[in-house]
Design a protein around this motif. Sequence first.
Motif, mmCIF file in Angstrom:
data_model
loop_
_atom_site.group_PDB
_atom_site.id
_atom_site.type_symbol
_atom_site.label_atom_id
_atom_site.label_comp_id
_atom_site.label_asym_id
_atom_site.label_seq_id
_atom_site.Cartn_x
_atom_site.Cartn_y
_atom_site.Cartn_z
ATOM 1 N N LEU A 147 29.148 -0.834 -13.670
ATOM 2 C CA LEU A 147 29.507 -2.252 -13.728
ATOM 3 C C LEU A 147 28.940 -3.027 -12.543
ATOM 4 O O LEU A 147 28.565 -4.195 -12.677
ATOM 5 N N ALA A 148 28.935 -2.370 -11.362
ATOM 6 C CA ALA A 148 28.452 -3.022 -10.143
ATOM 7 C C ALA A 148 28.373 -1.979 -9.045
ATOM 8 O O ALA A 148 29.016 -0.922 -9.138
ATOM 9 N N PRO A 149 27.590 -2.223 -7.984
ATOM 10 C CA PRO A 149 27.627 -1.316 -6.837
ATOM 11 C C PRO A 149 29.076 -1.135 -6.374
ATOM 12 O O PRO A 149 29.804 -2.115 -6.197
ATOM 13 N N THR A 150 29.485 0.116 -6.217
ATOM 14 C CA THR A 150 30.889 0.431 -5.931
ATOM 15 C C THR A 150 30.994 1.163 -4.608
ATOM 16 O O THR A 150 30.389 2.228 -4.418
ATOM 17 N N VAL A 151 31.754 0.586 -3.699
ATOM 18 C CA VAL A 151 31.946 1.157 -2.368
ATOM 19 C C VAL A 151 33.358 1.733 -2.287
ATOM 20 O O VAL A 151 34.348 1.014 -2.398
ATOM 21 N N LEU A 152 33.424 3.050 -2.107
ATOM 22 C CA LEU A 152 34.706 3.740 -1.996
ATOM 23 C C LEU A 152 34.882 4.305 -0.594
ATOM 24 O O LEU A 152 33.963 4.931 -0.053
ATOM 25 N N THR A 153 36.059 4.097 -0.017
ATOM 26 C CA THR A 153 36.464 4.860 1.153
ATOM 27 C C THR A 153 37.131 6.134 0.642
ATOM 28 O O THR A 153 37.360 6.286 -0.559
ATOM 29 N N GLN A 154 37.449 7.061 1.542
ATOM 30 C CA GLN A 154 38.097 8.284 1.086
ATOM 31 C C GLN A 154 39.505 8.029 0.575
ATOM 32 O O GLN A 154 39.921 8.540 -0.462
ATOM 33 N N THR A 155 40.271 7.227 1.322
ATOM 34 C CA THR A 155 41.648 6.944 0.949
ATOM 35 C C THR A 155 42.026 5.615 1.573
ATOM 36 O O THR A 155 41.176 4.894 2.096
ATOM 37 N N SER A 156 43.287 5.267 1.514
ATOM 38 C CA SER A 156 43.771 4.083 2.222
ATOM 39 C C SER A 156 44.903 4.539 3.132
ATOM 40 O O SER A 156 45.262 5.710 3.171
ATOM 41 N N GLY A 157 45.493 3.623 3.872
ATOM 42 C CA GLY A 157 46.603 4.003 4.734
ATOM 43 C C GLY A 157 46.183 4.173 6.173
ATOM 44 O O GLY A 157 45.632 3.252 6.784
ATOM 45 N N ALA A 158 46.388 5.367 6.728
ATOM 46 C CA ALA A 158 46.171 5.607 8.149
ATOM 47 C C ALA A 158 44.773 5.238 8.644
ATOM 48 O O ALA A 158 44.634 4.680 9.736
ATOM 49 N N PRO A 159 43.682 5.514 7.885
ATOM 50 C CA PRO A 159 42.349 5.160 8.392
ATOM 51 C C PRO A 159 41.952 3.712 8.120
ATOM 52 O O PRO A 159 40.764 3.398 7.952
ATOM 53 N N TRP A 160 42.914 2.807 8.069
ATOM 54 C CA TRP A 160 42.649 1.436 7.643
ATOM 55 C C TRP A 160 41.651 0.716 8.544
ATOM 56 O O TRP A 160 40.890 -0.132 8.070
ATOM 57 N N LYS A 161 41.610 1.055 9.823
ATOM 58 C CA LYS A 161 40.674 0.365 10.711
ATOM 59 C C LYS A 161 39.227 0.747 10.398
ATOM 60 O O LYS A 161 38.342 -0.117 10.349
ATOM 61 N N ALA A 162 38.986 2.029 10.180
ATOM 62 C CA ALA A 162 37.641 2.465 9.799
ATOM 63 C C ALA A 162 37.275 1.941 8.418
ATOM 64 O O ALA A 162 36.127 1.544 8.174
ATOM 65 N N ASP A 163 38.239 1.911 7.512
ATOM 66 C CA ASP A 163 37.985 1.393 6.168
ATOM 67 C C ASP A 163 37.605 -0.088 6.219
ATOM 68 O O ASP A 163 36.736 -0.549 5.473
ATOM 69 N N PHE A 164 38.273 -0.832 7.091
ATOM 70 C CA PHE A 164 37.967 -2.251 7.256
ATOM 71 C C PHE A 164 36.515 -2.446 7.694
ATOM 72 O O PHE A 164 35.830 -3.360 7.219
ATOM 73 N N GLN A 165 36.047 -1.579 8.588
ATOM 74 C CA GLN A 165 34.671 -1.685 9.042
ATOM 75 C C GLN A 165 33.691 -1.441 7.896
ATOM 76 O O GLN A 165 32.669 -2.125 7.781
ATOM 77 N N LEU A 166 34.002 -0.474 7.026
ATOM 78 C CA LEU A 166 33.143 -0.227 5.868
ATOM 79 C C LEU A 166 33.167 -1.415 4.914
ATOM 80 O O LEU A 166 32.128 -1.844 4.403
ATOM 81 N N HIS A 167 34.356 -1.962 4.688
ATOM 82 C CA HIS A 167 34.457 -3.150 3.845
ATOM 83 C C HIS A 167 33.627 -4.296 4.438
ATOM 84 O O HIS A 167 32.943 -5.024 3.713
ATOM 85 N N ALA A 168 33.721 -4.451 5.757
ATOM 86 C CA ALA A 168 32.981 -5.537 6.409
ATOM 87 C C ALA A 168 31.475 -5.354 6.243
ATOM 88 O O ALA A 168 30.739 -6.333 6.019
ATOM 89 N N ARG A 169 30.987 -4.115 6.351
ATOM 90 C CA ARG A 169 29.557 -3.879 6.160
ATOM 91 C C ARG A 169 29.143 -4.201 4.730
ATOM 92 O O ARG A 169 28.094 -4.810 4.497
ATOM 93 N N ALA A 170 29.984 -3.781 3.774
ATOM 94 C CA ALA A 170 29.651 -4.032 2.375
ATOM 95 C C ALA A 170 29.695 -5.521 2.043
ATOM 96 O O ALA A 170 28.956 -5.986 1.162
#
Length: 325
Positions: A147-170
């Motif tokens: 449907l579209a380029p899909t960016v997945l982190t491993q999970t949510s919750g505790a690693p939220w700061k690292a996940d935010f950085q990945l979201h920001a890059r995407a």
Amino acid sequence: MHRITRRSLLTGAGAAALAACTTRRPAPLTVDSVGAGVTASPTPVPPVTVNTATGPVLVPGEPLRVVVLDTDALDSALTLGITPVGAALPAGDSGFPDYWPASRTAGIRPVGPAGAPDLAAVRALRPDLILSNQARDGDRYEQLRELAPTVLTQTSGAPWKADFQLHARALNREEAAAAFVGSYQRHVNQVTQALSAAKLSGRKVSLVRFVEGGGIRLYGRQSFPGTVLADAQVARPDAQNVDHSDVEIPPDQLAKADGDLLLYATYGDPARAGTTAVLAGPAWQTLSAVKAHRAFPVDDQLWFQGIGYTGANFMLDELQRFLGA
């Protein structure tokens, strides 16, 4: 409902000012409101490759039609000034989190429950980027990437700061993301200093969540709210001072939920989640936090689902208020 004060959460070159413009139940809080939407730049931005939990993914350099499939991605997008065209929310939620102004979420189209999104509804929105995580959508990744380029982190919750950085890059919002990180750390320092000055840092804060279909859960350090409390250098009860996300306890072990301050929330219907029965029962009434009138309900969509910098900033304000600093 008390009207929150207006103040800026973000200063710094390259980042928009944040204006508080919402209401919440408990007390004066802050919320960031970067902007209501995204417009294309005059010069097209070339696509970029981001490293995700599933490997490198080529994403648009300036995504305009973003679909988010979990609450952490929702907080990231809105925090960074991007209003998604569609979002999946947990099945037990009746609507979008009210720590965001209705004006920020009014244009978002629901696309089914998190963990089981309606792929036809996602397709109909013609997304150019999808954000989620493997825990929610790993088993439908191939369908989503069609449907579209899909960016997945491993999970949510505790690693939220690292996940935010990945979201920001995407999302091509890394400069704004850096400003939010700095703003949050300043907020953490302010709260930590206030608690220390009031000699409250040693107060043990308990986090309890009543989950429809999931029993009574105590939240440890490796959870979103646990990491925010750790940032503020707040002590935890022994049963929750562990490197786990959460543990389910039976009603006869409710003593493990005690603390100097007890914050509890409900996911789903309070009667079916057990909240109503437990709060009316004798075991709850014998908890020292309850007897001292130091047990408070909190918003589940904020404390346990508001996984991101805006949610965390609200939580810090509430924590400081609850502790009386």
